[in-house]
Design a protein around this motif. Sequence first.
Motif, mmCIF file in Angstrom:
data_model
loop_
_atom_site.group_PDB
_atom_site.id
_atom_site.type_symbol
_atom_site.label_atom_id
_atom_site.label_comp_id
_atom_site.label_asym_id
_atom_site.label_seq_id
_atom_site.Cartn_x
_atom_site.Cartn_y
_atom_site.Cartn_z
ATOM 1 N N LEU A 185 -11.885 -0.522 0.556
ATOM 2 C CA LEU A 185 -10.966 -0.415 1.687
ATOM 3 C C LEU A 185 -10.536 1.041 1.893
ATOM 4 N N ARG A 186 -10.297 1.738 0.802
ATOM 5 C CA ARG A 186 -9.893 3.139 0.907
ATOM 6 C C ARG A 186 -10.983 3.978 1.572
ATOM 7 N N GLU B 236 -13.211 2.862 3.690
ATOM 8 C CA GLU B 236 -13.337 2.455 5.086
ATOM 9 C C GLU B 236 -12.334 3.172 5.992
ATOM 10 N N ILE B 237 -11.169 3.508 5.454
ATOM 11 C CA ILE B 237 -10.120 4.120 6.264
ATOM 12 C C ILE B 237 -9.857 5.563 5.841
ATOM 13 N N ALA B 238 -10.816 6.156 5.118
ATOM 14 C CA ALA B 238 -10.634 7.510 4.573
ATOM 15 C C ALA B 238 -10.404 8.553 5.674
ATOM 16 N N ASP B 239 -10.899 8.303 6.862
ATOM 17 C CA ASP B 239 -10.744 9.270 7.943
ATOM 18 C C ASP B 239 -9.306 9.345 8.471
ATOM 19 N N LEU B 240 -8.503 8.307 8.171
ATOM 20 C CA LEU B 240 -7.139 8.271 8.696
ATOM 21 C C LEU B 240 -6.066 8.172 7.610
ATOM 22 N N ALA B 241 -6.375 7.506 6.509
ATOM 23 C CA ALA B 241 -5.366 7.258 5.475
ATOM 24 C C ALA B 241 -5.032 8.514 4.694
ATOM 25 N N ARG B 242 -3.745 8.746 4.492
ATOM 26 C CA ARG B 242 -3.292 9.890 3.713
ATOM 27 C C ARG B 242 -2.507 9.477 2.473
ATOM 28 N N SER B 243 -2.438 8.189 2.224
ATOM 29 C CA SER B 243 -1.681 7.685 1.069
ATOM 30 C C SER B 243 -2.131 6.264 0.756
ATOM 31 N N ASP B 244 -1.722 5.788 -0.413
ATOM 32 C CA ASP B 244 -1.975 4.384 -0.752
ATOM 33 C C ASP B 244 -1.319 3.458 0.266
ATOM 34 N N GLU B 245 -0.153 3.852 0.756
ATOM 35 C CA GLU B 245 0.532 3.020 1.750
ATOM 36 C C GLU B 245 -0.332 2.829 2.991
ATOM 37 N N VAL C 78 -3.603 2.982 3.178
ATOM 38 C CA VAL C 78 -4.736 2.121 2.823
ATOM 39 C C VAL C 78 -4.294 0.663 2.812
ATOM 40 N N LEU C 79 -3.116 0.404 2.270
ATOM 41 C CA LEU C 79 -2.617 -0.967 2.201
ATOM 42 C C LEU C 79 -2.281 -1.511 3.581
ATOM 43 N N THR C 80 -1.779 -0.652 4.451
ATOM 44 C CA THR C 80 -1.537 -1.072 5.833
ATOM 45 C C THR C 80 -2.846 -1.510 6.477
ATOM 46 N N TYR C 81 -3.894 -0.764 6.244
ATOM 47 C CA TYR C 81 -5.217 -1.119 6.768
ATOM 48 C C TYR C 81 -5.727 -2.405 6.125
ATOM 49 N N ALA C 82 -5.508 -2.553 4.833
ATOM 50 C CA ALA C 82 -5.971 -3.759 4.132
ATOM 51 C C ALA C 82 -5.340 -5.016 4.717
ATOM 52 N N LEU C 83 -4.055 -4.927 5.055
ATOM 53 C CA LEU C 83 -3.332 -6.090 5.547
ATOM 54 C C LEU C 83 -3.681 -6.422 6.991
#
Length: 459
Positions: A424-425, A427-436, A438-443
């Motif tokens: 998941l991390r 998959e969203i590496a282009d936008l995610a800047r924190s674990d939070e 990544v978790l928002t994307y996961a949900l």
Amino acid sequence: MSFFKRKSSGAEWPGGPMKLASVELRDGQQSLIATRMKTEDMLPIIGKMDQVGYDCMEVWGGATFDSCIRFLHEDPWERVRLFKRAAPRTPLRMLLRGQNLLGYRQYADDVVEKFVFASANAGIDIFLIFDGLNDTRNTQAALKAVRKTGRRAEANILYTLSPVHSIEKYVEIAKEYEAMGMQAIHLEDMAGMVDPISVYKCIRALKENVDVPVHFQAHSTGGMAPVAYWEAARAGVDVLDVDVSALALGTSHPAIEPLVVELRGTPRDTGLDLGLISEINDYFKQMRVKYKEFESTFTGVDISVLRHQIPGGMLSNLESQLKQMDVLNRIDEVLAEVAVVRRDLGYPPLGTPFSQIVGAQATINVLAGQRYKMLPKETKLYLSGRYGKAPGEVNPDLVKQVLGNEQPITCRPADLIAPEYEKLREEIADLARSDEDVLTYALFPAVARDFLKGKYGLQ
């Protein structure tokens, strides 16, 4: 003797002063105004709420996370941090759907652990963990993660009426949770259908069979919840969930003000300051007016809840969805169909996500004019056992329609889910800047990308 100086025999009132939990900021507004209240409109009153002496304030979980990113364009993680700073004395509680977290599918154990760690770091003190089927296996990973954080883990049992549910069954589930290490047992009547006598009997049975505190929450949909709270108090319940009156009753919960007055002079006297509570209520009165466009029309007593058993929050959301589809005139048909679908699925309690699954399937059945002509992915997953063990027997024809000659799984569903956080991390590496992030994307992957672009000012 005046009303406020009356005395009662302690023998008929087991337990000390009643503790109350505030649920306006999560379940109250979810039930009455579709979880649309913005953080900026809650922050100004939280300082006063922190002075009341609540056992805790429930501020997160349920639909709040989804609503923040989907409708309000707010960072739900930042909301918790702001609330924590504004209420340093009162523990903050969240409602966590076990292996489903705040989403609508089962997640791998590594995602569950990451989410619990991030939530604790943001400011959550109490994790109220439940499984929509009361399948305790689906709470194991969340409980294990909460223990690692040093925060408090409490179990929530969904109360429902069906041929396969009984007081004995709830006691059995509670004892399982206590043996697992849960630090309190909550009994939740999410649809507002429980009668006061049954509440008394169930709370007494729980108090006699477990050694951890027992909490109770009921919605007021069926009109019996305020009396049920009185009976719960007589039975020795430790904590009751309440709202100030501006966000109480209807599909929400009993109001705190009359309960404080009713318990004065008894051994369960709360000792809370009605003047301070009145100031808080005045504030929420203004907010109720401000968010009137989202208000549910289910504001009175609806005894039909005994038939359809839809929780308050789901009832208002179902109404909103049917209105958007321009078929609100068929809501009575949908509510009647809910009872049929629930029976065919083995009587799941109608908490999230099963209220949504059953409600969606019932809506499809009504609008299609034929039962089970179309089965959403979630219904198929349920029939295959991917959400856990159904409380009762599932319609075998439906199972065969989905699985053919195969059998539903019987293991803990998450045992079949490979670790997925790193995937998941990436998959969203282009936008995610924190674990939070990544978790928002996961949900909520369908809306997380646009939300994260807006959060960071990207096109």
